[in-house]
Design a protein around this motif. Sequence first.
Motif, short mmCIF file in Angstrom:
data_model
loop_
_atom_site.label_atom_id
_atom_site.label_comp_id
_atom_site.label_asym_id
_atom_site.label_seq_id
_atom_site.Cartn_x
_atom_site.Cartn_y
_atom_site.Cartn_z
N VAL A 256 46.22 42.87 42.78
CA VAL A 256 46.75 43.10 41.44
C VAL A 256 46.90 44.59 41.21
CG1 VAL A 256 46.44 42.69 38.97
CG2 VAL A 256 45.53 41.04 40.62
N VAL A 257 48.09 45.00 40.79
CA VAL A 257 48.34 46.37 40.35
C VAL A 257 48.61 46.29 38.85
CG1 VAL A 257 49.85 48.38 40.55
CG2 VAL A 257 49.30 47.01 42.59
N ALA A 258 47.81 47.02 38.07
CA ALA A 258 47.91 46.90 36.62
C ALA A 258 47.81 48.27 35.96
CB ALA A 258 46.80 45.98 36.10
N GLU A 259 47.99 48.28 34.66
CA GLU A 259 48.02 49.51 33.88
C GLU A 259 46.75 50.34 34.04
OE1 GLU A 259 48.48 50.72 29.11
OE2 GLU A 259 48.36 48.60 29.75
N HIS A 260 45.59 49.68 34.08
CA HIS A 260 44.32 50.39 34.09
C HIS A 260 43.63 50.37 35.45
CE1 HIS A 260 44.13 49.56 29.48
NE2 HIS A 260 44.92 50.58 29.79
N GLY A 261 44.34 49.98 36.50
CA GLY A 261 43.72 50.00 37.81
C GLY A 261 44.26 48.93 38.73
N SER A 262 43.61 48.81 39.89
CA SER A 262 44.05 47.86 40.91
C SER A 262 42.83 47.16 41.51
CB SER A 262 44.82 48.58 42.03
OG SER A 262 45.92 49.30 41.51
N LEU A 263 43.07 45.99 42.07
CA LEU A 263 41.99 45.25 42.72
C LEU A 263 42.56 44.31 43.76
CD1 LEU A 263 41.94 42.06 41.51
CD2 LEU A 263 41.24 43.30 39.47
N ARG A 264 41.66 43.86 44.62
CA ARG A 264 42.08 42.92 45.65
C ARG A 264 40.92 41.98 45.97
NH1 ARG A 264 45.42 42.24 50.40
NH2 ARG A 264 44.19 41.52 52.19
N LEU A 265 41.19 40.70 45.90
CA LEU A 265 40.29 39.67 46.41
C LEU A 265 40.78 39.27 47.79
CD1 LEU A 265 39.92 37.27 43.32
CD2 LEU A 265 38.83 39.48 43.74
N GLY A 266 39.86 39.18 48.75
CA GLY A 266 40.30 38.87 50.11
C GLY A 266 39.29 38.06 50.88
N GLY A 267 39.47 38.08 52.20
CA GLY A 267 38.68 37.23 53.08
C GLY A 267 39.47 36.00 53.45
N GLN A 268 38.93 35.20 54.37
CA GLN A 268 39.65 33.98 54.76
C GLN A 268 39.90 33.07 53.57
OE1 GLN A 268 39.00 31.56 58.25
NE2 GLN A 268 37.68 33.12 59.16
N TYR A 269 38.96 33.05 52.63
CA TYR A 269 39.04 32.08 51.53
C TYR A 269 38.93 32.76 50.17
CZ TYR A 269 38.13 29.67 55.75
OH TYR A 269 38.22 29.26 57.06
N MET A 270 39.45 34.02 50.09
CA MET A 270 39.39 34.78 48.85
C MET A 270 37.94 34.81 48.34
SD MET A 270 42.07 34.48 45.68
CE MET A 270 43.45 34.11 46.74
N ASP A 271 37.03 35.09 49.25
CA ASP A 271 35.61 34.96 48.96
C ASP A 271 34.91 36.29 48.69
OD1 ASP A 271 36.00 35.84 51.54
OD2 ASP A 271 34.61 34.44 52.48
#
Length: 345
Positions: A256-271
């Motif tokens: 996610v790229v957003a107004e107040h920052g960015s983040l990423r959920l990852g791993g084989q199962y978004m774990d």
Amino acid sequence: MPVSAASFPVRFVICGVGHIGRRHAALVAQHPEAQLVALVDNRPELAAELAREFPAVPFYASLDDYLAHGPAAEVLTVATPNGLHAAQAQQGLRAGLHVVIEKPMALRTADAQAVVEVARQTGRLVFGVMQNRYSPPAAWLKQIVDEGRLGQVHLVQLNCFWNRDERYYTPGSWHGTHTLDGGTLFTQFSHFVDLLYWVFGDIANISARFRDFNHQHLTEFEDSGLVTFDLVRGGSGTLQYSTAVWDQNLESSLTVVAEHGSLRLGGQYMDKVEYCHLRNYQLPELAPTNPANQYGTYQGSAANHVHVIDNVVDTLHQRGQATTNALEGLKVVEMIERIYALQTF
């Protein structure tokens, strides 16, 4: 209608005792406030094996037979092939049972709408199985979005790259058929479409490309897709998915790229939370994610079905409410149907 809090335990009948149905049955049998009262499957050869695994739990070769002759229950869990979900759910609702429906709720929007309408008519509850909602990283993401910590969402990128080969699409199986499976987004990735809807809302202005790289002799549909869309609340997104990955699952990720920052959920199962850089925010320590479901030669997403059973019991005992209700299950089917309407093969 919820049962009285004094009416312990909540009695379940499981319809469809394959990999997932057997997991439901085992979790119900182990639950202190639930009771497994019957198993239903159209493969009578399973009866002896199930009798050893679940002693004293009667087996029925059809849902009709159970409803006519089986012991009383509060909940019917539908864990049969996808194309049977909607009709069997309606049958259970009309018999006075609350219904747990494995993903997807249906293969057509009209069928999902029929389930919603029968639930309304009968006053029964429908619980969708969308296990990603119970993942600690997903629950955290939902919370910070709802709190407005991201500001305006700009871009959402959802990647689902899994292995599903001849070990999964076996000859004679319902997997891979249009009628009972429905497509890669329905069977493999509908819970990720649910996560997209649950956190970010509806999508519009969809475009898509589909490919069948190495499943021509295994399935009747695509193994890969590239989908772009706008978020109704603002921002745009992509969904890239494939089951053509060689040998083992690669990843499920959400960036996610957003107004107040960015983040990423990852791993084989978004774990796991792989990246989090938000204005005036420190990532808290999250609870560990459950391990993946093991199916012998292949793996599924995080084993969160125990939370589904907890949610059903809590809801019927008036201690909570359905985590995934019928209208949300309907919306996921409708979103996938809109994506697949763009297929040209």
